[in-house]
Design a protein around this motif. Structure first.
Motif, PDB file in Angstrom:
ATOM      1  N   PHE A   5       0.843  -1.091   0.089  1.00  0.00           N
ATOM      2  CA  PHE A   5      -0.131   0.086  -0.001  1.00  0.00           C
ATOM      3  C   PHE A   5       0.888   1.336   0.080  1.00  0.00           C
ATOM      4  O   PHE A   5       1.729   1.265   1.069  1.00  0.00           O
ATOM      5  CB  PHE A   5      -0.898  -0.095   1.107  1.00  0.00           C
ATOM      6  CG  PHE A   5      -1.736   1.316   1.290  1.00  0.00           C
ATOM      7  CD1 PHE A   5      -3.115   1.178   0.963  1.00  0.00           C
ATOM      8  CD2 PHE A   5      -1.379   2.305   1.980  1.00  0.00           C
ATOM      9  CE1 PHE A   5      -3.901   2.157   0.859  1.00  0.00           C
ATOM     10  CE2 PHE A   5      -2.180   3.549   2.043  1.00  0.00           C
ATOM     11  CZ  PHE A   5      -3.529   3.382   1.626  1.00  0.00           C
ATOM     12  N   LYS A  54      -9.376   9.432  -0.647  1.00  0.00           N
ATOM     13  CA  LYS A  54      -9.465   8.588  -1.663  1.00  0.00           C
ATOM     14  C   LYS A  54     -10.362   9.180  -2.712  1.00  0.00           C
ATOM     15  O   LYS A  54     -11.392   9.400  -2.647  1.00  0.00           O
ATOM     16  CB  LYS A  54      -9.971   7.023  -1.235  1.00  0.00           C
ATOM     17  CG  LYS A  54      -8.682   6.265  -0.728  1.00  0.00           C
ATOM     18  CD  LYS A  54      -9.374   4.987  -0.259  1.00  0.00           C
ATOM     19  CE  LYS A  54      -8.275   3.871   0.476  1.00  0.00           C
ATOM     20  NZ  LYS A  54      -8.929   2.872   0.819  1.00  0.00           N
ATOM     21  N   TYR A 115      -5.469   6.876  -3.761  1.00  0.00           N
ATOM     22  CA  TYR A 115      -5.092   7.204  -2.685  1.00  0.00           C
ATOM     23  C   TYR A 115      -4.535   8.594  -2.734  1.00  0.00           C
ATOM     24  O   TYR A 115      -3.580   8.820  -3.601  1.00  0.00           O
ATOM     25  CB  TYR A 115      -4.102   6.452  -2.035  1.00  0.00           C
ATOM     26  CG  TYR A 115      -4.076   6.876  -0.466  1.00  0.00           C
ATOM     27  CD1 TYR A 115      -4.566   6.852   0.702  1.00  0.00           C
ATOM     28  CD2 TYR A 115      -2.721   7.662  -0.281  1.00  0.00           C
ATOM     29  CE1 TYR A 115      -4.620   7.124   2.069  1.00  0.00           C
ATOM     30  CE2 TYR A 115      -2.704   8.112   1.096  1.00  0.00           C
ATOM     31  CZ  TYR A 115      -3.492   7.931   2.114  1.00  0.00           C
ATOM     32  OH  TYR A 115      -3.307   8.306   3.559  1.00  0.00           O
ATOM     33  N   VAL A 146      -4.121   2.521  -5.302  1.00  0.00           N
ATOM     34  CA  VAL A 146      -3.991   1.375  -4.396  1.00  0.00           C
ATOM     35  C   VAL A 146      -5.010   0.276  -4.662  1.00  0.00           C
ATOM     36  O   VAL A 146      -6.107   0.628  -5.188  1.00  0.00           O
ATOM     37  CB  VAL A 146      -4.139   1.871  -2.963  1.00  0.00           C
ATOM     38  CG1 VAL A 146      -3.142   2.662  -2.374  1.00  0.00           C
ATOM     39  CG2 VAL A 146      -5.598   2.417  -2.760  1.00  0.00           C
ATOM     40  N   TYR A 149      -7.184  -3.538  -0.082  1.00  0.00           N
ATOM     41  CA  TYR A 149      -6.569  -3.592   1.065  1.00  0.00           C
ATOM     42  C   TYR A 149      -6.610  -5.015   1.749  1.00  0.00           C
ATOM     43  O   TYR A 149      -5.627  -5.200   2.376  1.00  0.00           O
ATOM     44  CB  TYR A 149      -7.156  -2.789   2.026  1.00  0.00           C
ATOM     45  CG  TYR A 149      -6.417  -2.557   3.422  1.00  0.00           C
ATOM     46  CD1 TYR A 149      -5.440  -1.566   3.523  1.00  0.00           C
ATOM     47  CD2 TYR A 149      -6.683  -3.242   4.456  1.00  0.00           C
ATOM     48  CE1 TYR A 149      -4.675  -1.106   4.551  1.00  0.00           C
ATOM     49  CE2 TYR A 149      -5.981  -2.948   5.636  1.00  0.00           C
ATOM     50  CZ  TYR A 149      -4.971  -2.146   5.757  1.00  0.00           C
ATOM     51  OH  TYR A 149      -4.139  -1.908   6.719  1.00  0.00           O
ATOM     52  N   ALA A 280      -7.608   3.904   4.818  1.00  0.00           N
ATOM     53  CA  ALA A 280      -6.809   2.870   4.128  1.00  0.00           C
ATOM     54  C   ALA A 280      -7.721   1.344   3.952  1.00  0.00           C
ATOM     55  O   ALA A 280      -8.078   0.778   3.028  1.00  0.00           O
ATOM     56  CB  ALA A 280      -5.563   2.541   4.723  1.00  0.00           C
TER      57      ALA A 280
END
Ligand SMILES: *Cc1c(COP(=O)(O)O)cnc(C)c1O
Length: 332
Positions: A5, A54, A115, A146, A149, A280
């Motif tokens: 990330f 984001k 991001y 990104v 996650y 995130a």
């Protein structure tokens, strides 16, 4: 995306410099380097703050930024509290929108996103200014595409409950600044080594606060408990959004002090859940708390149902799969 990330960047970023009286015209420049004096204020006295937000690609091809107003006003607040040159909120907003527009076609589709990392720091070459603000500064907007996650698998985290240490100086808690991260780093590394935990949950004076980079929520049945806002910790945009969604879904939201004692007592109950909130991951489930060399399982130690429901509800708004009732999305 298999890379870590935040380690891939768009080739250009937007940048502006403050010369002591005004900000320069915004330029797009290569994002691989910046040039500054080795005596720059930030390198010695940590005059720096940043933001993290984001942009999301919707199925119709449009790109939306989530709660940009919140991040921009928090950036302005951080700058004020660090005595950095002020940045106009409209100016910042436009700069962020223009930067994302430039790389609109590179915004990943769900479960990925773009991001956005606005960064501000003092540049004045003045190592004698230990107790005075930098008169000059730089502000840039860096972009990092990104992926998912949870691509490596979603698992419940282990946290060390620390009622001895502090994440950062209490009067700096709501500033999003590198110095606060540096301050939480060694306690976190030690905890990882000694207890095999993922993060430290800082609980100064026995009051549950937050981890090094995320807010903490306890979900007990239909009640969501999290610390009420004060200047000692970071006011997460995700925290605020998740609480709103919880209210929208008929859950009771209690913003109040939570002692370590109450936390451990409630966490042990079947059906109890805990989670960390941040841009995130949105919500990362917590399965185990370590306190005083003892382990406490949260609920059944797995990934909580309500945690997943709240995460999905927020993701659905971000990805345009659910109605944006609160006007959280801004068109790029
Ligand atoms: C950024 C940050 C958070 C999460 O804030 P979001 O706005 O939700 O991303 C929480 N705690 C700390 C210390 C942070 O720096």
């Amino acid at each position: 995306m298999a890379t870590a990330f935040g380690s891939v960047f768009m080739p250009e970023m937007s940048i502006t410099w403050f010369d002591g009286s005004s900000w320069s015209a915004v330029e797009m420049v290569p994002s691989d380097s910046i040039s500054m004096h080795p005596g720059a204020h930030v390198l010695h006295y940590s005059s720096t703050c940043f933001e993290g937000l984001k942009a999301f690609r919707h199925e119709d091809g449009s790109v939306k930024i989530f709660r940009i107003d919140r991040n921009v006003s928090r950036m302005a607040q951080s700058a004020r509290l660090l005595a950095l040159p002020e940045l106009d909120e409209e100016f910042m907003t436009k700069m962020i929108l223009d930067t994302v527009t430039r790389f609109k076609s590179d915004v990943p589709a769900p479960p990925g996103s773009m991001y956005i990392r606005p960064t501000l720091f003092g540049t004045e070459p003045a190592i004698g200014k230990a107790a005075a603000p930098s008169e000059t500064a730089c502000f840039y907007v860096l972009l990092s595409p990104v992926g998912d996650y949870f691509a490596g698998g979603d698992r419940a985290l282990r946290l060390l409950v620390d009622d001895q240490g502090l994440r950062c100086a209490p009067h700096n808690g709501m500033i999003k600044s590198g110095g606060n991260y540096a301050s939480a780093l060694l306690p976190t590394m030690r905890a990882k080594e000694k207890y095999n935990v993922d993060q430290v949950l800082f609980c100064p004076n026995g009051d549950v606060q937050e981890t090094g980079a995320a807010n903490f929520l306890l979900i007990d049945g239909d009640e969501v408990i999290t610390r009420d806002l004060d200047e000692s910790f970071l006011h997460g945009v995700t925290r605020d959004s998740v609480l709103q969604i919880a209210r929208d879904n008929g859950l009771k939201v209690s913003e109040r002090r939570l002692t370590v004692e109450e936390l451990l007592e409630r966490a042990a109950k079947p059906g109890c859940e805990a989670a960390l909130s941040g841009t995130a991951a949105v919500l990362a489930p917590v399965g185990t708390l370590v306190y005083g060399d003892k382990e406490y399982t949260v609920g059944d130690g797995g990934i909580g149902e309500t945690t997943l429901k709240l995460r999905k509800a927020l993701n659905d708004i971000q990805w345009g799969k659910a109605e944006d009732k609160h006007g959280w999305l801004t068109d790029v």
